[in-house]
Design a protein around this motif. Sequence first.
Motif, mmCIF file in Angstrom:
data_model
loop_
_atom_site.group_PDB
_atom_site.id
_atom_site.type_symbol
_atom_site.label_atom_id
_atom_site.label_comp_id
_atom_site.label_asym_id
_atom_site.label_seq_id
_atom_site.Cartn_x
_atom_site.Cartn_y
_atom_site.Cartn_z
ATOM 1 N N LEU A 186 36.181 -42.099 16.841
ATOM 2 C CA LEU A 186 36.168 -40.642 16.653
ATOM 3 C C LEU A 186 34.776 -40.088 16.940
ATOM 4 O O LEU A 186 34.629 -39.011 17.526
ATOM 5 N N ASP A 187 33.758 -40.825 16.528
ATOM 6 C CA ASP A 187 32.376 -40.417 16.805
ATOM 7 C C ASP A 187 32.178 -40.280 18.314
ATOM 8 O O ASP A 187 31.619 -39.296 18.796
ATOM 9 N N SER A 188 32.668 -41.263 19.070
ATOM 10 C CA SER A 188 32.443 -41.194 20.522
ATOM 11 C C SER A 188 33.217 -40.023 21.121
ATOM 12 O O SER A 188 32.726 -39.346 22.029
ATOM 13 N N CYS A 190 33.744 -37.205 19.643
ATOM 14 C CA CYS A 190 32.936 -36.021 19.305
ATOM 15 C C CYS A 190 31.700 -35.919 20.207
ATOM 16 O O CYS A 190 31.303 -34.821 20.605
ATOM 17 N N HIS A 191 31.095 -37.061 20.537
ATOM 18 C CA HIS A 191 29.964 -37.026 21.481
ATOM 19 C C HIS A 191 30.412 -36.430 22.817
ATOM 20 O O HIS A 191 29.702 -35.641 23.435
ATOM 21 N N LEU A 192 31.611 -36.839 23.260
ATOM 22 C CA LEU A 192 32.114 -36.337 24.545
ATOM 23 C C LEU A 192 32.355 -34.829 24.480
ATOM 24 O O LEU A 192 31.980 -34.089 25.383
ATOM 25 N N PRO A 255 28.800 -29.729 15.263
ATOM 26 C CA PRO A 255 29.607 -30.650 14.449
ATOM 27 C C PRO A 255 28.797 -31.827 13.886
ATOM 28 O O PRO A 255 28.976 -32.212 12.738
ATOM 29 N N HIS A 256 27.864 -32.363 14.693
ATOM 30 C CA HIS A 256 27.028 -33.448 14.164
ATOM 31 C C HIS A 256 26.124 -32.951 13.042
ATOM 32 O O HIS A 256 25.964 -33.606 12.023
ATOM 33 N N GLY A 257 25.548 -31.774 13.250
ATOM 34 C CA GLY A 257 24.685 -31.201 12.208
ATOM 35 C C GLY A 257 25.455 -30.985 10.909
ATOM 36 O O GLY A 257 24.960 -31.279 9.816
ATOM 37 N N PRO A 269 32.137 -41.559 6.093
ATOM 38 C CA PRO A 269 31.562 -42.216 7.274
ATOM 39 C C PRO A 269 31.317 -41.226 8.417
ATOM 40 O O PRO A 269 32.043 -40.232 8.559
ATOM 41 N N HIS A 270 30.309 -41.546 9.216
ATOM 42 C CA HIS A 270 29.825 -40.613 10.242
ATOM 43 C C HIS A 270 30.937 -40.066 11.154
ATOM 44 O O HIS A 270 31.096 -38.846 11.293
ATOM 45 N N GLY A 271 31.724 -40.956 11.775
ATOM 46 C CA GLY A 271 32.725 -40.505 12.744
ATOM 47 C C GLY A 271 33.787 -39.614 12.109
ATOM 48 O O GLY A 271 34.180 -38.585 12.671
#
Length: 361
Positions: A186-188, A190-192, A255-257, A269-271
């Motif tokens: 899920l993290d990856s 979100c990066h995309l 979203p990361h912030g 967890p982060h993702g």
Amino acid sequence: MYVPVRVYSEENAVLNHSHELAVFGRKALIVTGKVSSRKNGSLDDVISALKMHGREFTVFDKTEENPCVGTAVMCARQGIEEGADFVIGVGGGSPLDTAKAAAFLMKHPKNGKELLYQTGDDSHFPLVLVPTTCGTGSEVTQYSVLLREELKVKKSILHSVFAGLALIDGRYLKSAPLTIIRNTALDSFCHLVESRINKRADSYSRMFVDSGLLLWGKNRSALESGTDDPAVYQSLMDASAMAGMAIAQTSTTVPHGLSYYLTINMGIPHGKAVGYFIAGYLSAAHESEREYILKKAGFSSLDDFQEFYLRICGKTEVSRELLSAASEGMLKNPQKLSPVPFEIDRDVMEKMVFFTSNHIN
Ligand SMILES: [Fe+2]
């Protein structure tokens, strides 16, 4: 676009390229977590590769989840005391980010940890990274996100620390719990998304986003059902590295912030925490961008993505107070706001922040 990392992605990548790993130095500081790299075979592979070429090593295995600055300092101290002259990070984002900060601190031993958050000389000890999860993309980025204990914030250090070599082997995902695979994948994703909906995107970063979304979408059913297929594991790791190359150019955004509020205050967890805010970000973006991204990843609509998120992550209860605090904090965060390609006032921010809470809880 600047991603100066030699990348090998294949089965047995570490042993196949042991000679390239060995030329990085005479004695390695191996930075890893407490358990998983011993279970999935990655630590054994790295040690075998070093022994094969007569290299010495010392292992720092005290990296915690969401590592703090103090851990990176302790890690660098061990490296200096043991006379290590290069660093190998093995594991998920936490050991990889710790390895980056340690490689930087070891190069500047006379300065204190304050140097991490002061701009200037980015030089660092030679670094090799071996990822064992499929989300962070840290093996190909310059970022090292650490918890600053005194401020209670997670923040990337202000130095660009790229590895010289990244060795990506999907076999290491095989023994990972499905929840780890889900959260990191899920993290990856979100990066995309954050890299595509981003002022700093260019043709090159979009190329990595497009390939990453296709690969991620093709393999995402494994996040629901699990899989034994090694090709799927390798593909999820490749999608993560492509996402990493994209954010190396663009950085992440709102979203990361926002996610750090959930991780620091609730231990989410982060993702999963970033995923909680990504539908809100997509909803606020231009319709054509939203549709483009969802289609590439194989979702028919934003609702379709939300249902997928709910299936793999379950329901997440976040208090209105915490969401309001995240919203207010993010309105004062130029670092995360500046790459956003649309106008964000208080109203838009609140709609984004409360989107998941209003739609699926
Ligand atoms: Fe992330």
